[in-house]
Design a protein around this motif. Structure first.
Motif, PDB file in Angstrom:
ATOM      1  N   PRO A  21      10.346   0.469  -7.345  1.00 41.90           N
ATOM      2  CA  PRO A  21      10.471   0.511  -5.890  1.00 41.90           C
ATOM      3  C   PRO A  21      11.764  -0.113  -5.370  1.00 41.90           C
ATOM      4  O   PRO A  21      12.108   0.031  -4.197  1.00 41.90           O
ATOM      5  CB  PRO A  21       9.265  -0.304  -5.413  1.00 41.90           C
ATOM      6  CG  PRO A  21       9.042  -1.285  -6.511  1.00 41.90           C
ATOM      7  CD  PRO A  21       9.386  -0.556  -7.790  1.00 41.90           C
ATOM      8  N   ASN A  22      12.489  -0.803  -6.243  1.00 40.72           N
ATOM      9  CA  ASN A  22      13.682  -1.540  -5.806  1.00 40.72           C
ATOM     10  C   ASN A  22      14.983  -0.788  -6.015  1.00 40.72           C
ATOM     11  O   ASN A  22      16.047  -1.280  -5.659  1.00 40.72           O
ATOM     12  CB  ASN A  22      13.743  -2.883  -6.541  1.00 40.72           C
ATOM     13  CG  ASN A  22      12.519  -3.738  -6.270  1.00 40.72           C
ATOM     14  OD1 ASN A  22      12.113  -3.886  -5.117  1.00 40.72           O
ATOM     15  ND2 ASN A  22      11.920  -4.267  -7.322  1.00 40.72           N
ATOM     16  N   GLY A  78      -1.664   0.373  -4.093  1.00 41.72           N
ATOM     17  CA  GLY A  78      -0.943   1.479  -4.727  1.00 41.72           C
ATOM     18  C   GLY A  78      -1.779   2.739  -4.842  1.00 41.72           C
ATOM     19  O   GLY A  78      -3.005   2.689  -4.973  1.00 41.72           O
ATOM     20  N   ASN A  79      -1.092   3.868  -4.817  1.00 40.38           N
ATOM     21  CA  ASN A  79      -1.751   5.179  -4.860  1.00 40.38           C
ATOM     22  C   ASN A  79      -0.836   6.138  -5.621  1.00 40.38           C
ATOM     23  O   ASN A  79       0.191   6.573  -5.118  1.00 40.38           O
ATOM     24  CB  ASN A  79      -1.989   5.678  -3.438  1.00 40.38           C
ATOM     25  CG  ASN A  79      -2.823   6.937  -3.387  1.00 40.38           C
ATOM     26  OD1 ASN A  79      -2.940   7.670  -4.371  1.00 40.38           O
ATOM     27  ND2 ASN A  79      -3.409   7.199  -2.228  1.00 40.38           N
ATOM     28  N   SER A  80      -1.224   6.464  -6.864  1.00 41.25           N
ATOM     29  CA  SER A  80      -0.416   7.345  -7.691  1.00 41.25           C
ATOM     30  C   SER A  80      -1.361   8.250  -8.482  1.00 41.25           C
ATOM     31  O   SER A  80      -2.545   8.346  -8.158  1.00 41.25           O
ATOM     32  CB  SER A  80       0.494   6.523  -8.617  1.00 41.25           C
ATOM     33  OG  SER A  80       1.368   7.346  -9.342  1.00 41.25           O
ATOM     34  N   GLY A  81      -0.843   8.917  -9.498  1.00 42.60           N
ATOM     35  CA  GLY A  81      -1.709   9.800 -10.258  1.00 42.60           C
ATOM     36  C   GLY A  81      -1.017  10.374 -11.479  1.00 42.60           C
ATOM     37  O   GLY A  81       0.203  10.245 -11.656  1.00 42.60           O
ATOM     38  N   GLN A 120       3.019  10.720 -11.136  1.00 42.27           N
ATOM     39  CA  GLN A 120       3.371  10.832  -9.723  1.00 42.27           C
ATOM     40  C   GLN A 120       4.268   9.683  -9.264  1.00 42.27           C
ATOM     41  O   GLN A 120       3.988   8.516  -9.520  1.00 42.27           O
ATOM     42  CB  GLN A 120       2.102  10.860  -8.874  1.00 42.27           C
ATOM     43  CG  GLN A 120       2.351  11.149  -7.404  1.00 42.27           C
ATOM     44  CD  GLN A 120       1.053  11.245  -6.629  1.00 42.27           C
ATOM     45  OE1 GLN A 120       0.098  10.516  -6.890  1.00 42.27           O
ATOM     46  NE2 GLN A 120       0.999  12.160  -5.686  1.00 42.27           N
ATOM     47  N   ASP A 121       5.314  10.044  -8.568  1.00 43.84           N
ATOM     48  CA  ASP A 121       6.195   9.058  -7.948  1.00 43.84           C
ATOM     49  C   ASP A 121       5.402   8.215  -6.956  1.00 43.84           C
ATOM     50  O   ASP A 121       4.656   8.752  -6.133  1.00 43.84           O
ATOM     51  CB  ASP A 121       7.331   9.804  -7.226  1.00 43.84           C
ATOM     52  CG  ASP A 121       8.234   8.882  -6.423  1.00 43.84           C
ATOM     53  OD1 ASP A 121       8.508   7.767  -6.888  1.00 43.84           O
ATOM     54  OD2 ASP A 121       8.662   9.294  -5.330  1.00 43.84           O
ATOM     55  N   TRP A 122       5.560   6.898  -7.047  1.00 43.05           N
ATOM     56  CA  TRP A 122       4.935   6.002  -6.064  1.00 43.05           C
ATOM     57  C   TRP A 122       5.989   5.005  -5.630  1.00 43.05           C
ATOM     58  O   TRP A 122       6.458   4.187  -6.407  1.00 43.05           O
ATOM     59  CB  TRP A 122       3.707   5.290  -6.642  1.00 43.05           C
ATOM     60  CG  TRP A 122       3.146   4.252  -5.720  1.00 43.05           C
ATOM     61  CD1 TRP A 122       3.019   2.916  -5.968  1.00 43.05           C
ATOM     62  CD2 TRP A 122       2.672   4.447  -4.380  1.00 43.05           C
ATOM     63  NE1 TRP A 122       2.487   2.270  -4.892  1.00 43.05           N
ATOM     64  CE2 TRP A 122       2.267   3.187  -3.888  1.00 43.05           C
ATOM     65  CE3 TRP A 122       2.556   5.550  -3.534  1.00 43.05           C
ATOM     66  CZ2 TRP A 122       1.748   3.009  -2.606  1.00 43.05           C
ATOM     67  CZ3 TRP A 122       2.042   5.378  -2.268  1.00 43.05           C
ATOM     68  CH2 TRP A 122       1.640   4.129  -1.815  1.00 43.05           C
ATOM     69  N   SER A 123       6.358   5.075  -4.349  1.00 41.42           N
ATOM     70  CA  SER A 123       7.523   4.341  -3.848  1.00 41.42           C
ATOM     71  C   SER A 123       7.351   2.825  -3.908  1.00 41.42           C
ATOM     72  O   SER A 123       8.336   2.096  -3.894  1.00 41.42           O
ATOM     73  CB  SER A 123       7.820   4.761  -2.408  1.00 41.42           C
ATOM     74  OG  SER A 123       6.717   4.466  -1.570  1.00 41.42           O
ATOM     75  N   LYS A 124       6.098   2.335  -4.006  1.00 42.99           N
ATOM     76  CA  LYS A 124       5.876   0.893  -4.050  1.00 42.99           C
ATOM     77  C   LYS A 124       5.648   0.375  -5.466  1.00 42.99           C
ATOM     78  O   LYS A 124       5.354  -0.800  -5.655  1.00 42.99           O
ATOM     79  CB  LYS A 124       4.694   0.520  -3.150  1.00 42.99           C
ATOM     80  CG  LYS A 124       4.969   0.800  -1.680  1.00 42.99           C
ATOM     81  CD  LYS A 124       3.798   0.384  -0.809  1.00 42.99           C
ATOM     82  CE  LYS A 124       4.083   0.681   0.653  1.00 42.99           C
ATOM     83  NZ  LYS A 124       2.940   0.307   1.531  1.00 42.99           N
TER      84      LYS A 124
END
Length: 246
Positions: free
Chosen positions: A76-77, A107-110, A229-233
């Motif tokens: 995320p950085n 967080g929410n990814s997959g 899946q991309d997760w921005s956090k």
């Protein structure tokens, strides 16, 4: 003087021993044991590089996905780089797929399977079913009420088969996906969480009754690529391995 010398020696011995244990723990990840090798397992992540993976519809370019401390991380950085889902170079049909993951707070990814990669499909999730990665503990109750969004479920299609909570954000979970001739089974931390046959009328009805029904190609292929899946956090994975089966 002798006492001081003993203390110094003890300090170095302790430090060496601690470093050695830490190194052993680090080396224990992203490896196959002899039994796994004999059973046909293959590593999909070497703990050092993103070899074998690329950005969906973009190829092997610099992105938010990189390797840190033996973990495959969607960082995320990192700024001013391409963001998107990370997809395997190879396709798979019948397989046993195992991986560990940890996610940021809320967080929410997959993880997607049977992904079809082509310019006509803007994202991986419009083609292949998703194994949900989620920090359940920090999600609104209304998001989890039907079980179709909880960690380990067949995302948006069917609720958890058995109740299970993922470990808190920042801690490692173990997941497994088995696919045999279009039949998928999901596990989270050893508990079976999903089971669907993608060749049935039920599967078609589940898709039609969800937002995924808006995508004509979704859930039709029983082979394809694997995507994270991309997760921005921030989300991290390790011990990613697969065994192709008949």
């Amino acid at each position: 003087m002798k006492t001081s010398l003993r203390l110094i020696l003890l300090f170095f011995c302790f430090s060496f021993g601690f470093s050695k244990v830490s190194a052993q723990e680090f080396d224990a990840n992203n490896r196959l044991n002899t039994d796994e090798i004999a059973a046909g397992w293959q590593l999909l992540f070497d703990g050092k590089t993103t070899s074998g993976w690329h950005l969906y519809n973009e190829g092997k370019i610099n992105s938010a996905w990189n390797v840190k401390n033996g973990e495959l991380v969607c960082d995320p950085n990192i700024e001013k780089v391409e963001r998107g889902d990370l997809v395997s170079d190879n396709q798979y049909k019948n397989f046993d797929f195992s991986f560990e993951w940890k996610i940021s707070e809320a967080g929410n990814s997959g993880v997607f399977i049977n992904v079809q990669e082509a310019q006509e499909f803007p994202t991986a999730w419009t083609t292949g079913p998703e194994y949900q990665l989620l920090d359940n503990a920090n999600m609104p109750n209304d998001y989890l009420v039907d079980g179709k969004h909880s960690a380990g479920c067949v995302y948006s299609l069917s609720p958890l088969l058995n109740e299970v909570q993922p470990k808190p954000s920042g801690q490692w979970n173990h997941s497994r996906i088995l696919q045999q001739n279009g039949v998928i089974t999901f596990w989270l931390n050893g508990i079976e969480t999903g089971h669907e046959d993608m060749k049935t009328e039920r599967w078609k009805q589940l898709i039609a009754g969800s937002k995924l029904g808006n995508f004509p190609s979704f859930g039709k292929a029983i082979q394809g690529k694997i995507a994270f899946q991309d997760w921005s956090k921030g989300v991290a994975l390790r011990n990613i391995k697969i065994r192709e089966i008949q």
